[in-house]
Structure formats: C-alpha cells, structure tokens
Design a protein around this motif. Sequence first.
Motif, PDB file in Angstrom:
ATOM      1  N   PHE A  47      81.937  26.125  37.317  1.00 58.11           N
ATOM      2  CA  PHE A  47      81.395  26.628  36.056  1.00 58.11           C
ATOM      3  C   PHE A  47      82.204  27.820  35.539  1.00 58.11           C
ATOM      4  CE2 PHE A  47      77.930  25.077  38.768  1.00 58.11           C
ATOM      5  CZ  PHE A  47      77.386  24.080  37.967  1.00 58.11           C
ATOM      6  N   LEU A  48      82.367  27.847  34.214  1.00 57.75           N
ATOM      7  CA  LEU A  48      82.948  29.020  33.568  1.00 57.75           C
ATOM      8  C   LEU A  48      81.794  29.936  33.199  1.00 57.75           C
ATOM      9  CD1 LEU A  48      85.716  30.110  32.684  1.00 57.75           C
ATOM     10  CD2 LEU A  48      85.269  29.180  30.419  1.00 57.75           C
ATOM     11  N   VAL A  49      81.781  31.152  33.779  1.00 54.92           N
ATOM     12  CA  VAL A  49      80.631  32.054  33.660  1.00 54.92           C
ATOM     13  C   VAL A  49      81.093  33.454  33.282  1.00 54.92           C
ATOM     14  CG1 VAL A  49      79.293  30.760  35.374  1.00 54.92           C
ATOM     15  CG2 VAL A  49      80.746  32.669  36.120  1.00 54.92           C
ATOM     16  N   PRO A  50      80.176  34.332  32.836  1.00 53.71           N
ATOM     17  CA  PRO A  50      80.549  35.729  32.579  1.00 53.71           C
ATOM     18  C   PRO A  50      80.973  36.395  33.886  1.00 53.71           C
ATOM     19  CG  PRO A  50      78.363  35.224  31.687  1.00 53.71           C
ATOM     20  CD  PRO A  50      78.753  34.071  32.543  1.00 53.71           C
ATOM     21  N   SER A  51      81.972  37.254  33.831  1.00 54.64           N
ATOM     22  CA  SER A  51      82.444  37.919  35.046  1.00 54.64           C
ATOM     23  C   SER A  51      81.389  38.832  35.656  1.00 54.64           C
ATOM     24  CB  SER A  51      83.726  38.713  34.748  1.00 54.64           C
ATOM     25  OG  SER A  51      84.790  37.831  34.462  1.00 54.64           O
ATOM     26  N   ASP A  52      80.423  39.252  34.838  1.00 55.28           N
ATOM     27  CA  ASP A  52      79.353  40.119  35.361  1.00 55.28           C
ATOM     28  C   ASP A  52      78.124  39.307  35.796  1.00 55.28           C
ATOM     29  OD1 ASP A  52      78.308  39.312  32.954  1.00 55.28           O
ATOM     30  OD2 ASP A  52      77.842  41.321  32.206  1.00 55.28           O
ATOM     31  N   LEU A  53      78.323  38.040  36.133  1.00 52.45           N
ATOM     32  CA  LEU A  53      77.218  37.141  36.479  1.00 52.45           C
ATOM     33  C   LEU A  53      76.298  37.736  37.534  1.00 52.45           C
ATOM     34  CD1 LEU A  53      75.998  34.214  36.148  1.00 52.45           C
ATOM     35  CD2 LEU A  53      77.435  33.585  38.111  1.00 52.45           C
ATOM     36  N   PHE A  54      76.871  38.416  38.513  1.00 53.70           N
ATOM     37  CA  PHE A  54      76.070  38.935  39.623  1.00 53.70           C
ATOM     38  C   PHE A  54      75.789  40.433  39.487  1.00 53.70           C
ATOM     39  CE2 PHE A  54      78.287  35.214  41.540  1.00 53.70           C
ATOM     40  CZ  PHE A  54      77.149  34.430  41.723  1.00 53.70           C
ATOM     41  N   GLN A  55      75.862  40.921  38.263  1.00 51.96           N
ATOM     42  CA  GLN A  55      75.622  42.353  38.038  1.00 51.96           C
ATOM     43  C   GLN A  55      74.469  42.593  37.074  1.00 51.96           C
ATOM     44  OE1 GLN A  55      79.410  44.007  36.797  1.00 51.96           O
ATOM     45  NE2 GLN A  55      80.494  42.903  38.411  1.00 51.96           N
ATOM     46  N   THR A  56      73.650  41.574  36.808  1.00 53.38           N
ATOM     47  CA  THR A  56      72.521  41.718  35.895  1.00 53.38           C
ATOM     48  C   THR A  56      71.237  41.911  36.703  1.00 53.38           C
ATOM     49  OG1 THR A  56      72.004  39.355  35.832  1.00 53.38           O
ATOM     50  CG2 THR A  56      73.681  40.159  34.283  1.00 53.38           C
ATOM     51  N   LYS A  57      70.165  42.250  36.020  1.00 55.75           N
ATOM     52  CA  LYS A  57      68.885  42.477  36.700  1.00 55.75           C
ATOM     53  C   LYS A  57      68.315  41.204  37.308  1.00 55.75           C
ATOM     54  CE  LYS A  57      66.057  41.908  32.512  1.00 55.75           C
ATOM     55  NZ  LYS A  57      65.026  42.530  31.646  1.00 55.75           N
ATOM     56  N   GLU A  58      68.774  40.038  36.820  1.00 50.94           N
ATOM     57  CA  GLU A  58      68.283  38.760  37.339  1.00 50.94           C
ATOM     58  C   GLU A  58      69.143  38.239  38.494  1.00 50.94           C
ATOM     59  OE1 GLU A  58      65.549  37.692  36.251  1.00 50.94           O
ATOM     60  OE2 GLU A  58      65.310  38.731  34.341  1.00 50.94           O
ATOM     61  N   SER A  59      70.197  38.951  38.833  1.00 47.88           N
ATOM     62  CA  SER A  59      71.172  38.405  39.786  1.00 47.88           C
ATOM     63  C   SER A  59      70.604  38.232  41.195  1.00 47.88           C
ATOM     64  CB  SER A  59      72.431  39.275  39.819  1.00 47.88           C
ATOM     65  OG  SER A  59      72.132  40.578  40.257  1.00 47.88           O
ATOM     66  N   GLN A  60      69.700  39.120  41.602  1.00 52.20           N
ATOM     67  CA  GLN A  60      69.159  39.029  42.958  1.00 52.20           C
ATOM     68  C   GLN A  60      68.406  37.715  43.179  1.00 52.20           C
ATOM     69  OE1 GLN A  60      66.950  42.478  44.175  1.00 52.20           O
ATOM     70  NE2 GLN A  60      66.575  41.727  46.229  1.00 52.20           N
ATOM     71  N   SER A  61      67.542  37.371  42.235  1.00 52.88           N
ATOM     72  CA  SER A  61      66.797  36.114  42.360  1.00 52.88           C
ATOM     73  C   SER A  61      67.717  34.911  42.172  1.00 52.88           C
ATOM     74  CB  SER A  61      65.649  36.067  41.353  1.00 52.88           C
ATOM     75  OG  SER A  61      66.142  36.193  40.027  1.00 52.88           O
ATOM     76  N   PHE A  62      68.746  35.076  41.341  1.00 50.42           N
ATOM     77  CA  PHE A  62      69.704  33.988  41.112  1.00 50.42           C
ATOM     78  C   PHE A  62      70.480  33.692  42.394  1.00 50.42           C
ATOM     79  CE2 PHE A  62      73.935  32.591  39.317  1.00 50.42           C
ATOM     80  CZ  PHE A  62      73.502  31.338  38.933  1.00 50.42           C
ATOM     81  N   VAL A  63      70.931  34.720  43.082  1.00 54.58           N
ATOM     82  CA  VAL A  63      71.659  34.546  44.337  1.00 54.58           C
ATOM     83  C   VAL A  63      70.751  33.900  45.387  1.00 54.58           C
ATOM     84  CG1 VAL A  63      72.727  35.754  46.289  1.00 54.58           C
ATOM     85  CG2 VAL A  63      73.313  36.400  43.937  1.00 54.58           C
ATOM     86  N   LYS A  64      69.500  34.320  45.424  1.00 54.81           N
ATOM     87  CA  LYS A  64      68.538  33.751  46.374  1.00 54.81           C
ATOM     88  C   LYS A  64      68.376  32.255  46.128  1.00 54.81           C
ATOM     89  CE  LYS A  64      63.846  34.410  48.160  1.00 54.81           C
ATOM     90  NZ  LYS A  64      62.575  35.172  48.010  1.00 54.81           N
ATOM     91  N   TRP A  65      68.312  31.865  44.839  1.00 57.04           N
ATOM     92  CA  TRP A  65      68.210  30.433  44.534  1.00 57.04           C
ATOM     93  C   TRP A  65      69.471  29.700  44.976  1.00 57.04           C
ATOM     94  CZ3 TRP A  65      71.607  27.839  41.321  1.00 57.04           C
ATOM     95  CH2 TRP A  65      71.359  26.462  41.226  1.00 57.04           C
ATOM     96  N   ILE A  66      70.653  30.263  44.677  1.00 61.04           N
ATOM     97  CA  ILE A  66      71.912  29.619  45.066  1.00 61.04           C
ATOM     98  C   ILE A  66      71.902  29.338  46.569  1.00 61.04           C
ATOM     99  CG2 ILE A  66      74.403  29.970  45.394  1.00 61.04           C
ATOM    100  CD1 ILE A  66      74.493  31.397  42.727  1.00 61.04           C
ATOM    101  N   GLN A  67      71.513  30.323  47.353  1.00 58.98           N
ATOM    102  CA  GLN A  67      71.532  30.171  48.811  1.00 58.98           C
ATOM    103  C   GLN A  67      70.590  29.076  49.292  1.00 58.98           C
ATOM    104  OE1 GLN A  67      70.568  34.237  49.816  1.00 58.98           O
ATOM    105  NE2 GLN A  67      72.725  34.840  49.993  1.00 58.98           N
ATOM    106  N   SER A  68      69.589  28.751  48.498  1.00 62.34           N
ATOM    107  CA  SER A  68      68.621  27.725  48.897  1.00 62.34           C
ATOM    108  C   SER A  68      69.129  26.306  48.657  1.00 62.34           C
ATOM    109  CB  SER A  68      67.296  27.929  48.152  1.00 62.34           C
ATOM    110  OG  SER A  68      67.429  27.591  46.770  1.00 62.34           O
ATOM    111  N   VAL A  69      70.123  26.147  47.780  1.00 65.48           N
ATOM    112  CA  VAL A  69      70.571  24.786  47.428  1.00 65.48           C
ATOM    113  C   VAL A  69      72.072  24.562  47.596  1.00 65.48           C
ATOM    114  CG1 VAL A  69      68.688  24.480  45.767  1.00 65.48           C
ATOM    115  CG2 VAL A  69      70.901  25.334  44.973  1.00 65.48           C
ATOM    116  N   ALA A  70      72.847  25.646  47.653  1.00 59.33           N
ATOM    117  CA  ALA A  70      74.300  25.473  47.622  1.00 59.33           C
ATOM    118  C   ALA A  70      75.012  26.586  48.382  1.00 59.33           C
ATOM    119  CB  ALA A  70      74.786  25.465  46.166  1.00 59.33           C
ATOM    120  N   TYR A  71      76.286  26.352  48.631  1.00 58.28           N
ATOM    121  CA  TYR A  71      77.154  27.377  49.198  1.00 58.28           C
ATOM    122  C   TYR A  71      77.979  27.992  48.074  1.00 58.28           C
ATOM    123  CZ  TYR A  71      76.045  24.991  53.571  1.00 58.28           C
ATOM    124  OH  TYR A  71      75.373  24.417  54.621  1.00 58.28           O
ATOM    125  N   LEU A  72      77.969  29.310  47.992  1.00 58.78           N
ATOM    126  CA  LEU A  72      78.813  29.995  47.017  1.00 58.78           C
ATOM    127  C   LEU A  72      80.206  30.087  47.647  1.00 58.78           C
ATOM    128  CD1 LEU A  72      77.886  33.280  45.094  1.00 58.78           C
ATOM    129  CD2 LEU A  72      80.201  32.440  45.435  1.00 58.78           C
TER     130      LEU A  72
END
Length: 306
Positions: free
Chosen positions: A214-239
């Motif tokens: 995916f082409l994403v914003p470079s600050d993808l993991f620097q927003t207030k929603e990033s913590q829950s987003f990372v938690k979801w990623i870990q549940s279904v995929a490998y980053l």
Amino acid sequence: MLENFENIIDHGQVQVEDGLPKDDVVKKLQDIYSQLPIDQITGETWRQLVQLSFLKVIRKDAIQANHQMTPDTIGLLMAFLIEKVTAHQDIQTIFDPAVGTANLLTTVMHQLSLANHHQLTGFGIDNDDSMLAVASVNVELQKLQVSLYHQDAINALDIPQCDLVVSDLPIGYYPLDKNVANYQTRAEKGHSYVHHLLIEQAMNYLQPGGFGVFLVPSDLFQTKESQSFVKWIQSVAYLQGLINLPSELFANKNAQKSILLLQRHGGKSQQAVKVLLGEFPSFKDRTKFAAFMQEINQWVATNIVK
C-alpha cells in the motif's frame, strides 16, 4: 479523451450521438485514427499513452487531487518491490480497492506478467464513475483481464480472495460511520481514517500468506489512532516493511508517502527477522539507488520464506 479512446477500441469508428460530432469532425478523426498502428501498439505503450493523455487533462481541467493518478516513478518502485517479495509465490489474481484510473494496478500486472510469464486476473473497486471510465478504457486498450466494480469498497465485495493486493490509498476520513461498525480499525470517536479501513478490507480479501502493498502517508504510525491500528495489524498480518519514497518527489514534506508491506498470516508466512525500513535514495544518485536496491534483494533473500 474518453470518446477518442472508445473510438480507437471500436477500430477507429467514430460514435455519433445527437448529430455530434459533425461530419467534418468525423472525417478528421477517422483520418487521424487511420494513421495509428493500433494493432501493433503493446499493452504497456497503451498504458503510457493513457497516462500522458490523462496528465494533459489534469493540467487543462485543473482536476482535484483525489483524481490524480499514481505517477510511474512510484508505480514502478512498487512493482519492483512486489516482484521481489512474491518471486516464490504463484500470483494469479491481484486486487486494488481504490483502483482510480488503474494506472498502478496495470503497471504491477505488466511487471508481474513479464516475471511470471502468464497473464494475471485483476479486480478493481472505485466509487468514482469518472475514474472507472478511464480505468475501463485503460484495461481494454491493454487487453488485460480486469473486472471493475463501481461501489464503495468499504461495503461487502463480490470478488474472490486474491493472491496480492496493491493500492494507492485515498487519505482522509470516511464519513459514513454506520458502515464501519464491524471494522476493527474504526475510530472510537468520530470519523475513521479511510486508509485504515481500506487496508483492513483489503486484507479480508487476501489469501493466507499473500502480500498487501500500500502507498500510505509517511506518518501512518504517528497519529492518535496508530496504537489500535498496529494492534489490529498484529492480529491478522506481519508488518514486513515500511519504506519512505524519495523526499524529492514531494513538494511538501508533510505530503510524503511510504510503501507499506503487509503479509497476511497463514500459508508459509512468518515475521521477517528484520523489518524492511529505510528511504529510497534520490533518483539522481544512481550509485546510492542501486546500492539500496541491492539491500532490498538481500533482505528478501534472508527474510522472505521460499
């Protein structure tokens, strides 16, 4: 632009509706079409012709940012990365949940077809009928097997699970909160990020062990929603990777984009020992760029399960 491409697809026959275009224009167009070596033009050349024509439209009509197409510089980098990480997978189907003009999708399809020596089947979703109209002539001129769907990609999709997902994601908030009640990446309060939602939806339609690029914003993991987003990623995929694109491609540093590399759990997938991180060097520095490409080759060889 669309009318001209549709006429070319129809073997140079000009479509006349309500007396337009007039006879003299029809003759002029047919004279031009007759000079085109239509049957000799390759699919990749058609893709470039559609892209250049659309760029002219963008400049002349001052088209909004959401209607831009993914530039070749970015599309080819993504295609290169995808070709490397999927080298030991049998890629038959590919899906883009925000297909737009299909420039990125078809760039990757051409690259993988050359590598795999067989034609892929593609699926593209978009809620903008203007963009899908461009995508339609684009894939037809290129003679690619791509099914296009005019719908909101957040809703249930009528496509199979695919071997690969690739997408230049729209950035911003998704306004229809009721539609995302079952999404794990939805915001606890207010509107959710549409790029989070589309990544989750894309992974739902990806085969176990398949890659989502995916082409994403470079600050993808620097927003207030990033913590829950990372938690979801870990549940279904490998980053597996996050690579910044060269800063020179973006006039505004805040608009810089990155390539996110996710691999769905299952199959032979496993977490890379070392996540692929970094930034593509300037295209102008050929030595550093070639060295970085070699680093990617080495990373794939040591981290991606064969």
